[in-house]
Scaffold this motif. Structure first.
Motif: not given
Ligand SMILES: NC(=O)c1ccc[n+]([C@@H]2O[C@H](COP(=O)([O-])OP(=O)(O)OC[C@H]3O[C@@H](n4cnc5c(N)ncnc54)[C@H](OP(=O)(O)O)[C@@H]3O)[C@@H](O)[C@H]2O)c1
Length: 269
Positions: A168-178
């Motif tokens: 989940l952390v990596e997916a958020c980083i990829a989508k630019n979601i904090l």
């Protein structure tokens, strides 16, 4: 420490969580936190303390635009029109003209898409500076690609070394979601873990400080709650050190999928 959200808005990474505090206690805690230097305050309609939190902000004497205020649409208020009404009510209760970050509290089945549409409208009309979600595990974010026009700026999830949701952390980083961590100090439930105590001893810090700093060193936002002035101070005194990459990796390894309340958002999928 300040982070620039994907819409350009600046948000402090360390803040005060306001769950489980009421009335005078909530007002006084917010005042104390702002006096110490906290500039991010996280509440929610479901916490039933928005009025006290707003009173604390007003009483602090800190300029409104120097405080970053988050609140959340409650599960019972989800839906298009009801979300718009809930936002107005939250602003009124807090005595604020606007909220900095408005979050969907839980990904409720059947209403989450409509709720998000209303939140997009609030954002597009300039009523709120940023919008985001909470408890959006990966499948909820993937589903969102089918209905969202705006990518959430923040995803607030239970997150700690004991629940390090790497995918989940990596997916958020990829989508630019904090990613923003709730229950970042695990409500104290792992303070006696010998692995944590050993690393805390090495840095000369408390277990709470190590858990908070772990989040900050990952560039997560983190919102520990305390009603005690002493502990508010302790939790804020994490800005003058950092954890080495090696020890961060060690702490990542504490992961045991532990949830403080046992509540897994996937039960709502
Ligand atoms: N979006 C969501 O669904 C969701 C869910 C849960 C929480 N949240 C947000 O996240 C915030 C933080 O999570 P949380 O309140 O569940 O848990 P937490 O911040 O991990 O832990 C809070 C608990 O730890 C104690 N504590 C705080 N600092 C301490 C310290 N330095 N040493 C020892 N004990 C300490 C507090 O007691 P004292 O007050 O007595 O210090 C309180 O009992 C909430 O307040 C809320 O804003 C969001």
């Amino acid at each position: 420490m300040v982070y620039q959200l994907h819409n350009g808005i600046e948000m402090p990474l360390l803040g005060l969580g306001c769950w489980a505090m009421w009335d005078e206690e909530a007002q006084k805690t917010v005042e104390n936190a702002l006096e110490i230097g906290y500039r991010l305050i996280d509440t929610a309609s479901m916490y039933q303390n928005e009025a006290a939190v707003g009173a604390g902000i007003a009483a602090s004497g800190i300029a409104r635009n120097d405080v970053f205020v988050t609140t959340k649409v409650a599960n019972d208020d989800q839906g298009y029109e009801s979300t718009l009404r809930a936002y107005e009510k939250s602003c009124t209760l807090m005595g604020l003209d606007y909220v900095d970050l408005y979050l969907m509290h839980w990904p409720i089945k059947g209403t989450r898409a409509e709720t998000w549409r209303a939140m997009e409208r609030l954002y597009e009309e300039g009523a709120v500076r940023a919008i985001g979600v909470c408890n959006f595990a990966l499948p909820f974010l993937q589903e969102m690609e089918g209905y969202a026009n705006i990518i959430p700026m923040v995803n607030q999830c239970e997150l700690s070394p004991y629940l390090y949701q790497k995918d989940l952390v990596e997916a958020c980083i990829a989508k630019n979601i904090l990613m923003q961590a709730w229950s970042p100090i695990v409500r104290g439930k792992r303070f006696d873990d010998p692995k944590l105590l050993e690393i805390a001893r090495k840095y000369g810090k408390s277990p709470a400080q190590m858990l908070i700093r772990w989040g900050l060193d990952h560039k997560f936002s983190t919102i520990p709650k305390s009603s005690s002035k002493e502990r508010l101070l302790e939790n804020f005194e994490v800005l003058n050190f950092s954890i080495s990459a090696e020890d961060i990796a060690l702490m990542d390894g504490f992961d045991e999928g532990f949830r403080v309340s046992g509540e897994d958002p996937m039960s709502m999928y």
